[in-house]
Design a protein around this motif. Structure first.
Motif, PDB file in Angstrom:
ATOM      1  N   GLY A   1       0.813  -1.209   0.000  1.00 16.10           N
ATOM      2  CA  GLY A   1       0.000   0.000   0.000  1.00 16.10           C
ATOM      3  C   GLY A   1       0.844   1.255   0.000  1.00 16.10           C
ATOM      4  N   TRP A   2       1.911   1.261   0.803  1.00 12.24           N
ATOM      5  CA  TRP A   2       2.771   2.437   0.840  1.00 12.24           C
ATOM      6  C   TRP A   2       3.547   2.620  -0.458  1.00 12.24           C
ATOM      7  CZ3 TRP A   2       2.345   6.546   3.563  1.00 12.24           C
ATOM      8  CH2 TRP A   2       1.765   6.484   4.827  1.00 12.24           C
ATOM      9  N   LEU A   3       3.935   1.517  -1.092  1.00 15.09           N
ATOM     10  CA  LEU A   3       4.592   1.649  -2.387  1.00 15.09           C
ATOM     11  C   LEU A   3       3.672   2.337  -3.384  1.00 15.09           C
ATOM     12  CD1 LEU A   3       6.798  -0.823  -4.293  1.00 15.09           C
ATOM     13  CD2 LEU A   3       4.815   0.115  -5.452  1.00 15.09           C
ATOM     14  N   GLU A   4       2.391   1.953  -3.344  1.00 15.29           N
ATOM     15  CA  GLU A   4       1.432   2.569  -4.267  1.00 15.29           C
ATOM     16  C   GLU A   4       1.249   4.049  -3.956  1.00 15.29           C
ATOM     17  OE1 GLU A   4      -0.559   1.801  -7.765  1.00 15.29           O
ATOM     18  OE2 GLU A   4       0.743   0.548  -6.543  1.00 15.29           O
ATOM     19  N   PHE A   5       1.343   4.411  -2.677  1.00 15.30           N
ATOM     20  CA  PHE A   5       1.279   5.823  -2.277  1.00 15.30           C
ATOM     21  C   PHE A   5       2.344   6.620  -3.024  1.00 15.30           C
ATOM     22  CE2 PHE A   5       2.989   9.239   0.341  1.00 15.30           C
ATOM     23  CZ  PHE A   5       1.856   9.942   0.719  1.00 15.30           C
ATOM     24  N   PHE A   6       3.571   6.120  -3.026  1.00 11.46           N
ATOM     25  CA  PHE A   6       4.658   6.849  -3.686  1.00 11.46           C
ATOM     26  C   PHE A   6       4.565   6.715  -5.207  1.00 11.46           C
ATOM     27  CE2 PHE A   6       6.424   6.167   0.587  1.00 11.46           C
ATOM     28  CZ  PHE A   6       6.799   7.477   0.889  1.00 11.46           C
ATOM     29  N   ARG A   7       4.079   5.577  -5.696  1.00 16.49           N
ATOM     30  CA  ARG A   7       3.956   5.413  -7.151  1.00 16.49           C
ATOM     31  C   ARG A   7       2.963   6.390  -7.753  1.00 16.49           C
ATOM     32  NH1 ARG A   7       1.370   3.346 -11.336  1.00 16.49           N
ATOM     33  NH2 ARG A   7      -0.517   3.017 -10.102  1.00 16.49           N
ATOM     34  N   GLU A   8       1.925   6.737  -6.997  1.00 12.73           N
ATOM     35  CA  GLU A   8       0.901   7.645  -7.506  1.00 12.73           C
ATOM     36  C   GLU A   8       1.251   9.120  -7.305  1.00 12.73           C
ATOM     37  OE1 GLU A   8      -1.443   7.129  -9.379  1.00 12.73           O
ATOM     38  OE2 GLU A   8      -2.467   5.230  -9.042  1.00 12.73           O
ATOM     39  N   MET A   9       2.288   9.414  -6.547  1.00 12.46           N
ATOM     40  CA  MET A   9       2.646  10.808  -6.298  1.00 12.46           C
ATOM     41  C   MET A   9       2.946  11.597  -7.580  1.00 12.46           C
ATOM     42  SD  MET A   9       2.202  11.625  -3.184  1.00 12.46           S
ATOM     43  CE  MET A   9       3.108  13.163  -3.076  1.00 12.46           C
ATOM     44  N   PRO A  10       3.668  11.016  -8.562  1.00 12.00           N
ATOM     45  CA  PRO A  10       3.875  11.758  -9.809  1.00 12.00           C
ATOM     46  C   PRO A  10       2.572  12.120 -10.515  1.00 12.00           C
ATOM     47  CG  PRO A  10       5.437   9.953  -9.655  1.00 12.00           C
ATOM     48  CD  PRO A  10       4.449   9.766  -8.540  1.00 12.00           C
ATOM     49  N   GLY A  11       1.579  11.241 -10.436  1.00 15.47           N
ATOM     50  CA  GLY A  11       0.285  11.549 -11.041  1.00 15.47           C
ATOM     51  C   GLY A  11      -0.395  12.704 -10.347  1.00 15.47           C
ATOM     52  N   LEU A  12      -0.256  12.766  -9.015  1.00 15.82           N
ATOM     53  CA  LEU A  12      -0.846  13.862  -8.260  1.00 15.82           C
ATOM     54  C   LEU A  12      -0.165  15.186  -8.591  1.00 15.82           C
ATOM     55  CD1 LEU A  12      -2.950  14.498  -6.052  1.00 15.82           C
ATOM     56  CD2 LEU A  12      -1.161  14.132  -4.354  1.00 15.82           C
ATOM     57  N   ALA A  13       1.134  15.121  -8.831  1.00 19.03           N
ATOM     58  CA  ALA A  13       1.901  16.344  -9.117  1.00 19.03           C
ATOM     59  C   ALA A  13       1.950  16.685 -10.603  1.00 19.03           C
ATOM     60  CB  ALA A  13       3.325  16.180  -8.584  1.00 19.03           C
ATOM     61  N   LEU A  14       1.305  15.861 -11.440  1.00 15.24           N
ATOM     62  CA  LEU A  14       1.457  16.013 -12.890  1.00 15.24           C
ATOM     63  C   LEU A  14       1.024  17.379 -13.393  1.00 15.24           C
ATOM     64  CD1 LEU A  14       2.230  14.594 -15.519  1.00 15.24           C
ATOM     65  CD2 LEU A  14      -0.134  13.813 -15.695  1.00 15.24           C
ATOM     66  N   VAL A  15      -0.099  17.887 -12.889  1.00 15.75           N
ATOM     67  CA  VAL A  15      -0.603  19.163 -13.382  1.00 15.75           C
ATOM     68  C   VAL A  15       0.399  20.284 -13.132  1.00 15.75           C
ATOM     69  CG1 VAL A  15      -1.852  19.728 -11.249  1.00 15.75           C
ATOM     70  CG2 VAL A  15      -2.637  20.676 -13.427  1.00 15.75           C
ATOM     71  N   PHE A  16       1.150  20.182 -12.040  1.00 13.38           N
ATOM     72  CA  PHE A  16       2.148  21.197 -11.723  1.00 13.38           C
ATOM     73  C   PHE A  16       3.417  21.000 -12.552  1.00 13.38           C
ATOM     74  CE2 PHE A  16      -0.352  20.284  -7.867  1.00 13.38           C
ATOM     75  CZ  PHE A  16      -1.000  21.505  -7.743  1.00 13.38           C
ATOM     76  N   ILE A  17       3.786  19.737 -12.790  1.00 14.89           N
ATOM     77  CA  ILE A  17       4.957  19.461 -13.623  1.00 14.89           C
ATOM     78  C   ILE A  17       4.737  19.954 -15.046  1.00 14.89           C
ATOM     79  CG2 ILE A  17       6.385  17.625 -14.603  1.00 14.89           C
ATOM     80  CD1 ILE A  17       5.774  15.983 -12.076  1.00 14.89           C
ATOM     81  N   LEU A  18       3.547  19.685 -15.591  1.00 13.95           N
ATOM     82  CA  LEU A  18       3.248  20.134 -16.955  1.00 13.95           C
ATOM     83  C   LEU A  18       3.163  21.653 -17.032  1.00 13.95           C
ATOM     84  CD1 LEU A  18       0.631  17.484 -18.145  1.00 13.95           C
ATOM     85  CD2 LEU A  18       3.053  17.645 -18.729  1.00 13.95           C
ATOM     86  N   ALA A  19       2.748  22.288 -15.946  1.00 19.38           N
ATOM     87  CA  ALA A  19       2.708  23.751 -15.929  1.00 19.38           C
ATOM     88  C   ALA A  19       4.116  24.318 -16.068  1.00 19.38           C
ATOM     89  CB  ALA A  19       2.055  24.240 -14.644  1.00 19.38           C
ATOM     90  N   LEU A  20       5.101  23.667 -15.449  1.00 19.82           N
ATOM     91  CA  LEU A  20       6.488  24.112 -15.569  1.00 19.82           C
ATOM     92  C   LEU A  20       7.039  23.888 -16.977  1.00 19.82           C
ATOM     93  CD1 LEU A  20       7.925  22.714 -12.199  1.00 19.82           C
ATOM     94  CD2 LEU A  20       7.359  25.098 -12.732  1.00 19.82           C
ATOM     95  N   LEU A  21       6.444  22.923 -17.700  1.00 17.20           N
ATOM     96  CA  LEU A  21       6.908  22.587 -19.052  1.00 17.20           C
ATOM     97  C   LEU A  21       5.992  23.173 -20.122  1.00 17.20           C
ATOM     98  CD1 LEU A  21       7.750  18.808 -18.403  1.00 17.20           C
ATOM     99  CD2 LEU A  21       9.360  20.712 -18.503  1.00 17.20           C
ATOM    100  N   TYR A  22       5.334  24.284 -19.803  1.00 17.84           N
ATOM    101  CA  TYR A  22       4.302  24.810 -20.711  1.00 17.84           C
ATOM    102  C   TYR A  22       4.866  25.236 -22.055  1.00 17.84           C
ATOM    103  CZ  TYR A  22       5.771  29.629 -19.656  1.00 17.84           C
ATOM    104  OH  TYR A  22       6.487  30.795 -19.523  1.00 17.84           O
ATOM    105  N   ARG A  23       6.167  25.531 -22.152  1.00 15.40           N
ATOM    106  CA  ARG A  23       6.759  25.932 -23.420  1.00 15.40           C
ATOM    107  C   ARG A  23       7.363  24.752 -24.196  1.00 15.40           C
ATOM    108  NH1 ARG A  23       9.999  31.657 -22.320  1.00 15.40           N
ATOM    109  NH2 ARG A  23       8.162  32.912 -21.787  1.00 15.40           N
ATOM    110  N   VAL A  24       7.357  23.585 -23.597  1.00 17.31           N
ATOM    111  CA  VAL A  24       7.964  22.408 -24.217  1.00 17.31           C
ATOM    112  C   VAL A  24       6.917  21.692 -25.067  1.00 17.31           C
ATOM    113  CG1 VAL A  24       9.152  20.226 -23.772  1.00 17.31           C
ATOM    114  CG2 VAL A  24       9.525  22.191 -22.264  1.00 17.31           C
ATOM    115  N   SER A  25       7.307  21.287 -26.267  1.00 17.43           N
ATOM    116  CA  SER A  25       6.348  20.627 -27.163  1.00 17.43           C
ATOM    117  C   SER A  25       5.941  19.263 -26.611  1.00 17.43           C
ATOM    118  CB  SER A  25       6.950  20.457 -28.557  1.00 17.43           C
ATOM    119  OG  SER A  25       7.918  19.425 -28.559  1.00 17.43           O
ATOM    120  N   ASP A  26       4.779  18.804 -27.059  1.00 14.36           N
ATOM    121  CA  ASP A  26       4.260  17.519 -26.584  1.00 14.36           C
ATOM    122  C   ASP A  26       5.176  16.362 -26.964  1.00 14.36           C
ATOM    123  OD1 ASP A  26       1.942  18.689 -25.476  1.00 14.36           O
ATOM    124  OD2 ASP A  26       1.014  18.772 -27.451  1.00 14.36           O
TER     125      ASP A  26
END
Length: 411
Positions: free
Chosen positions: A54-79
């Protein structure tokens, strides 16, 4: 999937469409191999118990939770560049799995893999629409879905073949060696996928990044995403672990089962979509969670309800049914579409729903592991069954809609 004869009618000329879909297919094979292997690897090699899983899944899903913020930092980078970056990150993750590592290191390594996987998820949809003619964006997305599902099938079958051949034909007893051969196979698949992303005519523009968007009229949609996030996490994390830890499913069996599920969903997902159009998203939400109630009970109590000779067959059928009804999540997205004023609002709302989904997933995984550890797997899935009942009751509060007119407005 579409026929090659009509590809020139669907995709823009010199858009890199062929390279993109080959990349997605090979990426899907790699992801399918990883998904078919990971739970058994964690159980057999690292002996993770329910709490640790369960705890491994907690950390595995953290990038998904932070994705909207990560993509905001990459707003000038092409898809396309983000897709390359995500693929490279996942390649690093699977490469590190070949090294000797303890439990905590493995959690970090899987988190690296997950970051790459989550980076690829949103941009592949955007690219699929970029390479298509404007009037054929839907067909391009359908081709994308078909390529991913087909890749998952091939990946699962390859893992089943590797483990069956290694143990039955080559008599290899060192499980670490067999798992390392799978990591090498995934590395090769992802490397091929990465090379394909360097298409000379690939679009260079960045898509508009979806933002968090909260409005009162969507509160039921947000609540449904909470239910779905918890349900998804229990299925992804604990359903396979029940089969492995409680009923002894080996890696080849799990890979074969996941391959069958992916194959069935290639055909069932469109049927679920057509059913939703016919009877309406509200009914699909209700019926889906009624079925889920019985699915959860079987996960928790199949060993007590059925003779030992029947338990494995019942659990395999139950796992397949769970996989099929998980596709009904599209009904929730359709509900959001009906109450959205425009496409921009819909896109932002769906993005917010994904973030909410990941938030509850992050919390549900360690909680589920704790319940399993302290009260047993029966209590864990009985709790999930109760949650399914509340989900059905909540879905009943959504206004009824004429199924034939649900593409326009709700009553």
């Amino acid at each position: 999937m579409i026929s090659f004869r009509r590809s020139s009618d669907i995709f823009k000329p010199d858009s890199g469409a062929t390279a993109f879909f080959v990349s997605i297919l090979v990426w899907g094979i790699g992801v399918g191999c990883f998904a078919a292997t990971m739970n058994n690897f964690l159980s057999e090699i690292h002996d993770l118990n329910a709490v640790e899983r369960g705890w491994l899944e907690f950390f595995r899903e953290m990038p998904g939770l932070a994705l909207v913020f990560i993509l905001a930092l990459l707003y000038r980078v092409s898809d396309w560049r983000i897709m390359r970056l995500g693929t490279i990150v996942s390649i690093i993750g699977v490469s590190l799995l070949m090294l000797p590592a303890g439990k905590f290191a493995v959690i970090g390594i899987i988190m690296i893999w997950s970051l790459g996987e989550h980076l690829v998820m949103p941009v592949r949809n955007a690219i699929a629409m970029q390479v298509a003619r404007p009037e054929n964006a839907g067909q391009s997305l359908g081709t994308l879905s078909g390529a991913m599902h087909f890749g998952h099938v091939l990946g699962s079958m390859m893992v089943a073949g590797v483990f069956w051949g290694s143990t039955r034909l080559l008599n290899i007893t060192d499980r670490v060696v067999i798992y390392d051969s799978v990591w090498v196979m995934i590395f090769i698949m992802l490397a091929i996928s990465l090379v394909c992303t360097f298409a000379p005519n690939a679009p260079t523009q960045a898509s508009r990044r979806s933002r968090l968007y909260f409005r009162r009229k969507f509160w039921k949609f947000y609540a449904l995403e909470l239910f779905y996030g918890a349900r998804k996490q229990i299925f992804m994390t604990f359903a396979p672990y029940v089969l492995i830890r409680v009923y002894g499913f080996d890696t080849a069996t799990m890979a074969l089962l996941l391959g069958v599920c992916a194959t069935v969903n290639i055909f069932m997902a469109p049927l679920v979509g057509r059913l939703t159009d016919r009877i309406g998203y509200r009914r699909v939400m209700i019926y889906d969670t009624v079925i889920l109630f019985f699915v959860c009970l079987l996960y928790g109590f199949a060993g007590e309800l059925f003779a030992p000779a029947l338990v494995v067959a019942v659990l395999c059928a139950n796992f397949l049914l769970d996989s099929v009804i998980s596709t009904s999540a599209l009904a929730t997205n359709l509900y959001a579409k009906i109450i959205s004023d425009n496409q921009s609002e819909l896109t932002s709302t769906l993005s917010t729903g994904i973030s909410i989904n990941h938030l509850i997933s992050v919390l549900a995984a360690p909680l589920g592991g704790w319940v399993w550890s302290h009260y047993g797997v029966g209590v864990l899935f009985a709790s999930a069954a109760v949650m399914a009942v509340f989900n059905s009751l909540f879905a009943m509060t959504i206004p009824k809609t004429d199924a034939g007119a649900q593409g326009n407005s709700s009553k």
